[in-house]
Design a protein around this motif. Structure first.
Motif, PDB file in Angstrom:
ATOM      1  N   GLN A  72      36.136  46.847  78.733  1.00  0.00           N
ATOM      2  CA  GLN A  72      35.174  47.392  77.774  1.00  0.00           C
ATOM      3  C   GLN A  72      34.992  46.451  76.589  1.00  0.00           C
ATOM      4  N   CYS A  73      36.092  45.920  76.084  1.00  0.00           N
ATOM      5  CA  CYS A  73      36.025  45.043  74.919  1.00  0.00           C
ATOM      6  C   CYS A  73      35.233  43.773  75.247  1.00  0.00           C
TER       7      CYS A  73
ATOM      8  N   THR B 101      34.706  47.123  63.811  1.00  0.00           N
ATOM      9  CA  THR B 101      35.110  47.637  65.116  1.00  0.00           C
ATOM     10  C   THR B 101      35.574  49.075  64.963  1.00  0.00           C
ATOM     11  N   PHE B 102      35.070  49.920  65.826  1.00  0.00           N
ATOM     12  CA  PHE B 102      35.485  51.318  65.885  1.00  0.00           C
ATOM     13  C   PHE B 102      36.290  51.485  67.169  1.00  0.00           C
ATOM     14  N   LEU B 103      37.564  51.847  67.044  1.00  0.00           N
ATOM     15  CA  LEU B 103      38.442  52.074  68.191  1.00  0.00           C
ATOM     16  C   LEU B 103      38.673  53.566  68.374  1.00  0.00           C
ATOM     17  N   SER B 104      38.725  54.008  69.625  1.00  0.00           N
ATOM     18  CA  SER B 104      38.970  55.428  69.889  1.00  0.00           C
ATOM     19  C   SER B 104      40.427  55.805  69.678  1.00  0.00           C
ATOM     20  N   ASP B 105      41.322  54.796  69.688  1.00  0.00           N
ATOM     21  CA  ASP B 105      42.754  55.062  69.545  1.00  0.00           C
ATOM     22  C   ASP B 105      43.436  53.811  69.010  1.00  0.00           C
ATOM     23  N   ARG B 106      44.395  53.988  68.115  1.00  0.00           N
ATOM     24  CA  ARG B 106      45.063  52.817  67.521  1.00  0.00           C
ATOM     25  C   ARG B 106      45.897  52.034  68.527  1.00  0.00           C
TER      26      ARG B 106
ATOM     27  N   ILE C 285      34.604  58.224  69.120  1.00  0.00           N
ATOM     28  CA  ILE C 285      33.469  57.431  69.566  1.00  0.00           C
ATOM     29  C   ILE C 285      32.440  58.371  70.187  1.00  0.00           C
ATOM     30  N   TYR C 286      31.174  58.021  70.110  1.00  0.00           N
ATOM     31  CA  TYR C 286      30.050  58.861  70.524  1.00  0.00           C
ATOM     32  C   TYR C 286      30.216  59.440  71.930  1.00  0.00           C
ATOM     33  N   GLU C 287      30.567  58.588  72.886  1.00  0.00           N
ATOM     34  CA  GLU C 287      30.812  59.057  74.254  1.00  0.00           C
ATOM     35  C   GLU C 287      32.311  58.961  74.535  1.00  0.00           C
ATOM     36  N   GLU C 288      32.856  59.973  75.129  1.00  0.00           N
ATOM     37  CA  GLU C 288      34.295  60.033  75.353  1.00  0.00           C
ATOM     38  C   GLU C 288      34.831  58.883  76.199  1.00  0.00           C
TER      39      GLU C 288
ATOM     40  N   LEU D  67      35.652  51.813  72.499  1.00  0.00           N
ATOM     41  CA  LEU D  67      35.335  51.093  71.268  1.00  0.00           C
ATOM     42  C   LEU D  67      33.838  50.903  71.137  1.00  0.00           C
ATOM     43  N   GLU D  68      33.455  50.522  69.931  1.00  0.00           N
ATOM     44  CA  GLU D  68      32.085  50.137  69.600  1.00  0.00           C
ATOM     45  C   GLU D  68      32.209  49.095  68.493  1.00  0.00           C
ATOM     46  N   ILE D  69      31.385  48.064  68.545  1.00  0.00           N
ATOM     47  CA  ILE D  69      31.453  46.998  67.543  1.00  0.00           C
ATOM     48  C   ILE D  69      30.072  46.695  67.020  1.00  0.00           C
TER      49      ILE D  69
END
Length: 122
Positions: A47-48, A74-79, A107-110, A114-116
């Motif tokens: 994904q990244c 960067t937005f991460l769903s989990d640290r 994040i928008y979709e489960e 991530l999203e950047i």
């Protein structure tokens, strides 16, 4: 464009970036880990890498390169993905060290891990 990396960390980012005499800025919306056909890799690394590929495409369409990036958010769903995210960013950006922020968020979709989003300048 004249830019200065302020207090680079050596870990693919700087504490700040100063821009002088730039011609234009490009703001790239949050890129997601989905192919054009909607396929999403199951693992974080896949994904990244796909997100960075999508960023590269947006920059190329704006006639810019990854080396034009001055800010990454960067937005991460989990640290638990922090280290792999950092390693992938370092591998992709090499010696280029823009300012960065990493946020742990829903994040928008489960299925997206991530999203950047980036800002680029020339």
């Amino acid at each position: 464009m004249n830019y200065k990396f302020i207090n680079p960390t050596g870990s693919s980012y700087s504490q700040a970036v100063e821009l002088k005499n730039y011609k234009r800025l490009v703001f790239v919306s949050g890129q997601i880990p989905a192919e054009e056909n909607g396929d999403v890799p199951k693992d974080f690394k896949g994904q990244c890498e796909l997100v960075w590929k999508n960023i590269g495409k947006q920059l190329a369409d704006a006639e810019m390169k990854l080396s034009n990036i001055v800010k990454v958010t960067t937005f991460l769903s989990d640290r638990r993905y922090r280290q792999e995210n950092s390693e992938t960013r370092q591998r992709i950006l090499g010696n280029h060290q823009p300012a960065i922020t990493v946020i742990i968020a829903g994040i928008y979709e489960e299925e997206w891990l991530l999203e950047i989003e980036v800002i680029a300048a020339e």
